[in-house]
Design an enzyme around this catalytic site. Structure first.
Site, PDB file in Angstrom:
ATOM      1  N   ASP A   4      21.209 -14.512  32.822  1.00  0.00           N
ATOM      2  CA  ASP A   4      21.186 -14.953  31.429  1.00  0.00           C
ATOM      3  C   ASP A   4      19.750 -15.225  31.026  1.00  0.00           C
ATOM      4  OD1 ASP A   4      23.853 -14.865  30.678  1.00  0.00           O
ATOM      5  OD2 ASP A   4      24.269 -16.687  31.820  1.00  0.00           O
ATOM      6  N   THR A  25      18.612 -27.765   7.116  1.00  0.00           N
ATOM      7  CA  THR A  25      20.049 -27.536   6.973  1.00  0.00           C
ATOM      8  C   THR A  25      20.265 -26.033   6.960  1.00  0.00           C
ATOM      9  OG1 THR A  25      20.073 -27.338   4.586  1.00  0.00           O
ATOM     10  CG2 THR A  25      20.301 -29.564   5.494  1.00  0.00           C
ATOM     11  N   SER A  46      12.596 -27.294   6.574  1.00  0.00           N
ATOM     12  CA  SER A  46      12.490 -28.734   6.785  1.00  0.00           C
ATOM     13  C   SER A  46      11.077 -29.143   6.383  1.00  0.00           C
ATOM     14  CB  SER A  46      12.773 -29.084   8.238  1.00  0.00           C
ATOM     15  OG  SER A  46      11.809 -28.469   9.064  1.00  0.00           O
TER      16      SER A  46
END
Lengths: 678, 569
Positions: free
Chosen positions: A301, A373, A379
């Site tokens: 991974d 958000t 931000s």
């Protein structure tokens, strides 16, 4: 359990091993090792022949010595096995201590009842609160808690366990530190992870691995061949007009059969399992460790294995007319209140590159923190006086700047495109309507990974990176990390399909996983290493569990597996090669009386027939002891191609195996002669 | 002088090297059903044989069916031969009115020819009618060789195939081996032999008056046709008792060279076939070179031993420039005799042009050890290849672990089942040789046949059981093998040494065929290149030497040292 490094040659272990080596003399235990069993039978026979009046003693002292050394050979073999088992047994005892009998709070229709933990069945639900021991393996179905898993992993930092998701599995014997959880028990009594772990480290469930069985057959076959050669020597000798005593024939037989590898074979296997355990990996069987050595494709991974967990800021690219430092200033301001790893990395980078210190928001006059958000995808901070600093995705910042009447510079747009094409993530920073520039966020490949992949490639192992990223990003990181291939936008189903495809091409595949949806792939892979933090389903599907939950360790496991197989092969080769010298010691000695001309074959010039035979037997016994450390530690492992490893090991253990006994037997002969023992 | 002999060895070896690729390639084409130049002649015959025999050539078999077909075919041949030998006095083509062959000798001979051993406990010219020689024996010369080749090809298919159930059709492999390979080559060779003076007729024996006025009986018969397949099929059964030492069988140094060439050509060629069919040509060559190294070493030893001759003669002042000429034909001398002895035992041929018994101890040790190795130095037709693959499997298993992976041979994992079968085959050979010889030297029925005692006698008996088990058929001579004990026990040794070794090997073929091929990578155990060749040679020598070192010490080694000390047996 404390993972204090227990040395293999710790006095307590050695004392116990000496005791065990006598206990192991029982034929009921010996018969499992045909080669050493035959030695025991031989030792027994020569002992019987020592009884006065039983045979005509030609040289009693000589016969006594042969007998003693034959017993020593058996004991040395048992000792090797006992030492290998020693550390596991000590660890099992430590684990048993943690398995104190706890009381469980079982939920019933009407409320709660207290029952013995050992009586819990699969499907029972129990409540566990702070400072209570989790009574059995299970899945958290309600609540969230921090748990101390030191009993299993040796790591005392608490971990979070919560209902739902991939962090819901808890293990019996671990302690809840805070909060309250409801656990659904998933194991039957006696079948808990802790029980299995005890049995595994103790070696109680040890079964011979496929390669061990095959090797056993080879050794048994060779033993029968040598049995034929020695038994028929009696008639040939009689025909030739000389007689050989049974004691001497047994001595010859024991020297010829592959006792060195026969004595050390099981110790090598146990030690291999033990080495895996030392890395805090629990292999469910020796077969799994062996399979790890055979693996030629590794599925890794990306996140957490190849790259550090998160993207990090690596570069500030200012817009035209802005200095890098000004951009860094703005970027740092925008991130001061940002507690995400990406945000923190921006602050760190600003400090590293421009020495910018963290500042108090209040002092700066910031009045509002604008959090990121999903809707705004930006931000930043709002200052008193209307100054607004924002960082975020390109289109979001573009829209924001336009909305307050600014311009988005083309140069910045080009930087953004370039970063994207390189697989990085661009964050644009704007100070009010002045676009300051771009922050380059990228995946950081862990240090040393490229070298490790190179080493794997040399051993003929291909690495495939698995990632949820888009192909572009994936390709970029794959190139940077030096993996051979990648699977982008991977779903668990894709992973399973990839494993099947590789296997159908004749490859053996290893992978790691932790989620429930990894379970089918873990089961399909030849080596499936589940993370201890993973779900119960994943842990059951794999054939190894990494107690530290560090997927990179898959690579070490492969190396341990290879080393295990190499050690077996090396000692087998050594053992067989030894026979050449032993023949040259014993055969002339046997017939020197009848045919003095055979002295010509006595190329080591051994003093007397007795000293020749005795030196060969003593060498044969002592070489077992001398090789115990090698058997337990494993042969030196180097990441090279098979051709070079073969050349090296053939030289070391093949040619060495022919030469060393010539020297050893000669030295022993001189010693025995000086001591007047033969 | 020795330099000349080594040069001879080099010329002979160069011929073997030269034939390996073309013949190997041709054999692959034949057994893969590809086009060959003989198709126009042989295809119709092949089809006719299948139609007569009711063989469906398109159908392949698994290893069990394949092995059963082979066993049925050989059992039928065995019984037929036994019957012909027992009833030869009633059958035609018996101009010398020879009697029926005794039961124990008939059993021994029938087994001997069925198993490609061609051990002859009798004198051909005074025991066998022309019909027995031609039908019963020459038939087996083809059939047993074709059987061996079929088995080797089936084993190679097993290695080459990926997750397959079948390994070929025995009848097809048998017929194609005979029609495309054995028949045409021996046809050409027979004509060359005739041109050199080898006889080919159906006459009865002739009486001739020699120069010094004595009467001599000279046997006649279809010699040339049997001669060619005798060598090509590594059979070795001579028309005459003197075998290739007889001037009617082997008249000139040229026929001698041709005979030696025929003995080893198919064995050498099959290594190329192995490489070609498995797609790993370098592996085929590695096997070839392992065989060649052993061949050359053994060749040099035997030449050296015979050339240096007998030290007792030297001490007596007898000129020894000629080396040890005892038991050798003057027209061949030491070189051709030594080379022949080395070649005939490197393969499982067993034809002889000198008496191995009369060699020096080390000169006799070489042929003995060659057979003990399992006749894998090129080896018998087919048998050499499947024998060496046995050692390859063992080498791969012993050393394969050292590279840190489950041992694999050309992508096939060598697992417990395969090791078991390989060890079984090794054990059968060791058992037959050692136990047979042990019984021989300790019983009256064994030792009463000896012409010599001491270490030489031990070598004689050991050689007999080794030759029988290894299906070689050469005799050390000096041992009267036509006794009930030897006829029966050597018959058993031949039968076990052939079929009990074949069955496990076919088991390996089936097991390997069914396995999935593992992809090759840098971590794969290399089965080509000098290291592998060296490894294979070491395993052959060590396994062979370790098993037989005790008996060799008491036989040829002791004799050698005693000879140097002035004692003979």
């Amino acid at each position: 359990m404390s993972r204090k490094e227990l040395s293999l040659f710790n006095p307590a272990i050695l004392r116990r091993a000496v005791r065990d080596s006598f206990a192991k003399l029982s034929p009921a235990k010996m018969y499992k090792n045909p080669v050493m069993f035959l030695v025991e039978v031989g030792a027994l026979l020569t002992t019987i022949l020592l009884i006065p009046g039983f045979t005509k003693h030609v040289d009693y002292l000589f016969q006594v010595q042969i007998t003693l050394w034959l017993w020593a050979t058996v004991l040395f073999a048992n000792f090797a096995e006992a030492v290998a088992e020693g550390r596991g047994k000590a660890q099992a005892e430590a684990l048993r201590k943690t398995k104190t009998e706890s009381v469980a709070r079982r939920l019933t229709a009407s409320g709660e009842e207290r029952v013995q933990a050992s009586l819990l069945r699969k499907g029972d639900r129990v409540v566990v609160e702070a400072n209570e021991i989790i009574p059995g393996d299970g899945t958290v179905i309600e609540g969230i808690a921090s748990v101390n898993e030191a009993a299993i992993t040796g790591e005392s930092a608490p971990v979070i366990r919560e209902a739902g998701g991939d962090r819901s599995a808890v293990t019996g014997g671990t302690t809840v530190l805070s909060d309250r959880i409801v656990v659904e028990v998933t194991s039957e009594p006696g079948q808990t992870f802790l029980d299995r772990m005890i049995r595994l480290v103790e070696g109680a469930e040890r079964q011979k691995t496929p390669n061990e069985i095959a090797l056993d057959i080879l050794l048994s076959g060779l033993t029968i061949v040598f049995l034929l050669a020695t038994v028929t020597l009696k008639p040939f000798a009689l025909y030739s007009g000389s007689d050989v005593t049974v004691t001497v024939l047994i001595a010859l037989l024991v020297c010829l059969i592959p006792t060195t590898i026969g004595a050390l074979l099981s110790a090598i296997g146990i030690a291999g399992m033990d080495r895996v355990l030392k890395h805090n990996i629990l292999a469910m069987s020796g077969r799994a460790v062996e399979a790890a050595g055979d693996v030629n494709v590794l599925l890794l991974d990306k996140t957490g294995t190849i790259t550090l967990g998160n993207r990090q800021a690596t570069e500030f690219i200012p817009a035209p007319g802005v200095t890098p430092e000004e951009l860094a200033q703005a970027a740092q301001l925008s991130s001061l209140a940002d507690e995400t790893p990406e945000g923190r990395s921006i602050v760190v980078l600003a400090k590293e590159q421009f020495g910018l210190r963290g500042r108090e928001l209040r002092e700066l006059g910031a009045h509002t923190v604008v959090p990121f958000t999903a809707k705004t995808r930006m931000s930043g901070l709002d200052f008193e006086g209307g100054r607004t600093i924002r960082k975020g995705a390109t289109d979001a910042v573009d829209a924001f700047v336009r909305s307050i009447g600014g311009q988005f510079p083309d140069a910045v747009r080009q930087d953004v495109a370039r970063i994207s094409s390189e697989g990085g993530t661009p964050l644009v920073v704007t100070d009010a309507k002045q676009v300051m520039g771009t922050i380059y966020l990228k995946d950081i490949v862990k240090g040393g990974m490229k070298e490790r992949f190179d080493r794997l490639r040399m051993m003929g192992i291909r690495t495939v990176m698995i990632t949820g990223d888009n192909p572009l990003t994936a390709a970029f990181i794959a190139r940077e990390a030096g993996v051979d291939d990648f699977l982008a936008e991977a779903t668990p189903e894709d992973k399973l399909a990839l494993i099947r495809k590789e296997q159908s091409k004749g490859n053996l595949v290893a992978m790691t996983g932790d989620g429930t949806n990894d379970a089918p792939a873990l089961a399909q892979a030849d080596v499936g290493m589940a993370m201890n933090t993973g779900t119960q389903a994943a842990k059951e599907a794999g054939n190894m569990v990494d107690l530290d939950s560090n997927p990179t360790k898959l690579i070490e496991t492969v190396e341990i597996g290879k080393q295990l197989l190499m050690t077996r092969g090396a000692l087998t080769t050594f053992s067989i090669a030894n026979d050449v010298a032993k023949y040259f010691a014993i055969i002339p000695a046997l017939f020197l009386v009848t045919f003095p001309e055979l002295q010509a074959l006595n190329i080591m010039r051994l003093a007397t027939p007795q000293s020749a035979i005795l030196s060969a037997v003593v060498f044969n016994a002592l070489i077992i002891v001398a090789l115990i450390p090698l058997a337990l530690r494993g042969v030196r492992y180097r990441p090279l191609g098979a051709g070079r490893i073969l050349r090296r090991n053939l030289l070391l253990y093949g040619a060495g195996g022919v030469i060393i006994p010539f020297i050893g037997i000669k030295v022993l002969d001189v010693l025995l002669h000086v001591l007047h023992l033969a | 002088m020795t330099t000349m002999l080594i040069l001879k060895l080099a010329v002979y070896f160069a011929l073997i090297v030269a034939v390996t690729k073309p013949l190997g390639l041709y054999m692959r084409r034949v057994h893969s059903g590809e086009k060959t130049f003989l198709d126009p002649i042989m295809r119709p015959i092949e089809r006719l044989i299948y139609r007569l025999g009711g063989v469906d050539a398109a159908q392949e078999h698994d290893w069990k069916a394949y092995t059963i077909a082979m066993l049925v075919f050989n059992a039928a041949g065995l019984f037929l031969t036994y019957a012909i030998l027992r009833f030869q006095h009633l059958l035609p083509l018996n101009p010398d009115h020879l009697k029926a062959v005794a039961p124990d000798l008939a059993w021994n001979t029938a087994v001997s020819f069925t198993t490609n051993t061609n051990w002859q406990a009798y004198s051909g010219e005074s025991t066998m009618s022309h019909l027995s020689q031609m039908v019963a024996l020459t038939f087996h010369n083809f059939a047993s060789a074709a059987t061996g080749m079929a088995l080797a090809i089936a084993l190679v298919r097993g290695i080459a195939r990926n997750s397959a159930k079948t390994i070929g059709n025995f009848w097809v492999d048998l017929v194609r081996s005979t029609l495309w390979i054995l028949l045409p080559i021996s046809f050409v060779a027979a004509i060359v032999f005739m041109s050199q003076g080898v006889v080919q007729n159906f006459r009865s024996t002739r009486q001739a008056t020699t120069i010094d006025g004595k009467m001599q009986t000279i046997a006649q018969g279809p010699v040339a046709s049997q001669e060619a397949i005798k060598e090509l099929g590594t059979n070795g059964g001579g028309f005459f008792n003197a075998n290739s030492a007889h001037p009617y069988e082997n008249p000139t140094p040229f026929t001698n060279l041709l005979q030696m060439f025929l003995i080893l050509c198919i064995g050498a060629g099959l290594t190329y076939t192995l490489g070609s069919m498995t797609g790993k040509q370098r592996h085929g060559w590695a096997v070839f070179w392992a065989m060649s190294i052993l061949f050359l070493i053994m060749g040099v030893i035997v030449i050296g031993a015979e050339q240096s001759g007998n030290p007792i003669h030297q001490r007596m002042g007898i000129p020894v420039a000629a080396g040890n000429m005892e038991g050798k034909e003057v027209r061949f001398g030491i070189g051709d005799s030594s080379l022949f002895a080395n070649a005939t035992t490197a393969a499982s041929c067993g034809a002889v042009n000198s008496m191995h018994e009369s060699s020096t101890p080390l000169g006799g040790f070489v042929p003995l050890l060659n057979i003990m190795f399992g006749e894998i130095i090129y080896g018998g037709v087919g048998a050499g290849l499947y024998g060496v693959i046995l050692f390859v499997v063992l080498s791969v298993f012993i050393a394969g672990l050292m590279v840190g992976r489950t041992p694999e041979y050309l992508g096939k994992r060598i697992e417990a089942h395969d090791v078991k079968l390989a060890m079984l085959a090794v054990l059968i050979l060791a058992f037959c040789i050692l136990v047979g010889a042990a019984v021989g030297v300790t019983t009256k029925m064994g030792t009463s046949s000896l012409a010599n005692y001491g270490p030489h006698g031990l070598t004689e008996i050991t050689y007999a059981f080794t030759s029988a088990t290894g299906n070689n058929g050469s005799a050390f001579a000096g041992l009267n093998a036509n006794t009930t004990f030897y006829n029966v026990s050597l018959g058993i040794a031949m039968l076990f040494g052939r079929f009990l070794m074949i069955i496990p090997l076919m088991g390996i073929a089936g097991s390997l065929a069914g396995k999935k091929k593992i992809a090759e990578s840098a971590g794969t155990f290399p089965v080509d290149g000098p290291i592998f060749t060296f490894l294979l040679v070491s395993v052959i020598v060590i396994v062979g030497a370790l098993t037989y070192f005790p008996v060799l010490s008491l036989g040829p080694f002791v004799e050698h040292f005693l000879m140097n000390a002035g004692k003979l047996f």
